[in-house]
Design a protein around this motif. Structure first.
Motif, PDB file in Angstrom:
ATOM      1  N   THR A 273      -1.664  -6.079  -4.938  1.00 20.33           N
ATOM      2  CA  THR A 273      -0.972  -5.280  -5.947  1.00 20.33           C
ATOM      3  C   THR A 273       0.485  -5.710  -6.148  1.00 20.33           C
ATOM      4  N   LYS A 274       1.072  -6.342  -5.135  1.00 19.06           N
ATOM      5  CA  LYS A 274       2.475  -6.734  -5.251  1.00 19.06           C
ATOM      6  C   LYS A 274       2.643  -8.234  -5.043  1.00 19.06           C
TER       7      LYS A 274
ATOM      8  N   ALA B  81       9.959  -6.181  -1.408  1.00 23.02           N
ATOM      9  CA  ALA B  81       8.826  -6.410  -2.301  1.00 23.02           C
ATOM     10  C   ALA B  81       7.588  -5.629  -1.886  1.00 23.02           C
TER      11      ALA B  81
ATOM     12  N   THR C 267      -1.877  -4.319  -0.387  1.00 26.55           N
ATOM     13  CA  THR C 267      -0.469  -4.491  -0.716  1.00 26.55           C
ATOM     14  C   THR C 267      -0.217  -5.886  -1.261  1.00 26.55           C
TER      15      THR C 267
END
Length: 476
Positions: A363-364, A289, A360
């Protein structure tokens, strides 16, 4: 019958009406309510402007306050009630803003525009409505995911106070499945974290350690007053014993973890505040992920082996490994010993800490949250998330120390518990800048010319660098 001739004055008036309609839409985009204030219901305009200005002032205030008090931001981002209110607020804001756009379009008198102008205004209004409202609704969805993740992952238990200024978190790793998950952990570590600085020490315990004591008065001490010294009694079998004797652990939701905590406390002398049980298959999904991890693969790492065929290799070099490769980098035992594997696992933990940046996560986030629900079982209460999030951010800028109770320093079949306790205290003293009367730590490995076994610097006889490092990054 001939069509009426359009007069020059009509074209000029049409352009004025078009510019007015366009201006009303742009005013609504930049300052919701301003279009109604100048061309529609002043009451609606005033209400909208007050809401917008209130939100702007509140946001600026929170940003400024959060810049000096980071704990506030972490609290707001982890409190399920606050997140529920925020989600509802975003939904209401999306609906309200969309209605203001529709009203601004009405105030622009679209029926008095030329056909092309009318189509342009309708198209622009649609784009603005869907973009603004859609963005706010997506933000609301992300907040809902965050809230659901926290509610599913973390409980509402009682917070545990730091002991001597440190939080000690037991980290357990094992395979999922009815016959393994939560029964015989493959990886056992304690993250000892300074409650002020976030300075972290990773204490590694070999899963095959035997003949160790339990804290006085504990359930396991009553069962094994002379220590855990019997046929097949290894550290990672404590969970199996407890699951088979659940009646001994009344009131415990997870007897296996409770027994393991008692064993780790007896070995290290530390008081365990919380635990996190990591499903290695979920870990694979988490790494996938976040886009993989960059790791230094020092030797060719087999995929598979030890009871099964080797199906491939992870080739040497500094490279970004995907979830599948990272999992095998951490757990491969073919051509290596358990202590080399422990060293690689610490390198993976360090990489996660250093490379999982706030950008990170943002955004994810949805993919991370989805993977994490399969990844971790923990007793860390949601009320403590803000505290540990802030400590994690501090820890990213500090070197992670590593101490493992493995050969040659410790004989895992007959461990010198007093020496283990001295190693723990010496590491904590050094981490906190105090001199220690304990045994001096060995100097670190020279990077140039160092031997490697199973992908880890060092050997069984001299020890592995990542298992006893002052700065884990330099040993990986």
């Amino acid at each position: 019958m001939p069509a009426p001739t359009e007069r020059p004055g009509d074209r000029a008036a049409s352009r004025v009406r078009f510019r007015r309609a366009l201006a009303l839409l742009l005013m609504t985009l930049l300052l919701p309510g301003s279009a109604q204030l100048v061309a529609g219901s002043r009451r609606v305009g005033r209400i909208a402007l007050r809401v917008v200005l209130g939100l702007l002032v509140g946001t600026v205030f929170l940003v400024l306050l959060g810049s000096v008090w980071h704990g506030l931001i972490y609290f707001l981002a982890s409190n399920t009630f606050v997140l529920a209110v925020l989600r509802l607020g975003l939904c209401l804001l999306a609906v309200g803003w969309a209605l203001l756009f529709l009203d601004a379009w009405r105030l622009g008198q679209p029926l008095e525009l030329r056909q092309k102008q009318r189509l342009a205004i309708v198209g622009l209004n649609g784009v603005l409505c869907f973009s603004v409202a859609g963005g706010l609704l997506f933000a609301s969805h992300v907040v809902a995911v965050q809230r659901g993740f926290i509610a599913a992952m973390f409980g509402d238990g009682v917070a545990s106070a730091a002991t001597h200024g440190r939080y000690n978190v037991l980290l357990l790793g094992g395979d999922s499945g009815a016959d393994r998950w939560g029964l015989r952990p493959d990886s056992i570590s304690v993250a000892s974290i300074d409650q002020e600085t976030g300075q972290t020490i990773l204490f590694g315990l070999p899963r095959n350690m035997t003949n160790f004591p339990f804290p006085a008065g504990s359930v396991m001490a009553e069962q094994f007053p002379d220590g855990y010294d019997c046929e097949g009694c290894e550290l990672n079998s404590l969970s199996t014993f407890a699951q088979d004797n659940r009646a001994l652990f009344k009131g415990e939701d997870n007897p296996g973890v409770a027994a393991t905590v008692e064993g780790v406390e007896g070995i290290t002398g530390l008081t365990i505040n919380y635990y996190a049980m990591v499903n290695l298959q979920g870990f694979r999904s988490l790494v996938q992920a976040v886009g993989g991890l960059e790791l230094n693969v020092r030797d060719r790492i087999p995929i598979g082996g030890v009871g099964g065929p080797v199906t491939g290799y992870i080739e040497p070099g500094v490279q970004r490994l995907n979830g599948f490769e990272t999992l095998w980098f951490a757990r491969s035992r073919e051509g290596a010993d358990d202590y080399s594997r422990m060293a690689r696992q610490k390198c993976v933990m360090n990489a996660m800490l250093q490379q999982l940046s706030p950008r990170t996560v943002v955004t994810k986030f949805e993919a991370i949250a989805s993977a994490s629900e399969e990844l971790i079982s923990t007793n860390l209460p949601a009320s403590e998330l803000g505290t540990f999030a802030e400590l994690a951010m501090k820890a990213r800028s500090l070197p992670v120390r590593s101490v493992s109770f493995v050969p040659p320093a410790i004989n895992t079949s007959a461990p010198d518990i007093d020496k283990v306790h001295a190693m723990v205290q010496a590491a904590i003293d050094k981490s906190e800048g105090r001199s220690s009367g304990g045994t001096k730590a060995k100097k670190g490995f020279s990077r140039a010319g160092s031997t490697t076994v199973g992908g880890s610097i060092g050997s069984y006889s001299e020890g592995y660098a990542a298992n006893k490092a002052g700065d884990l990054s330099s040993a990986c």
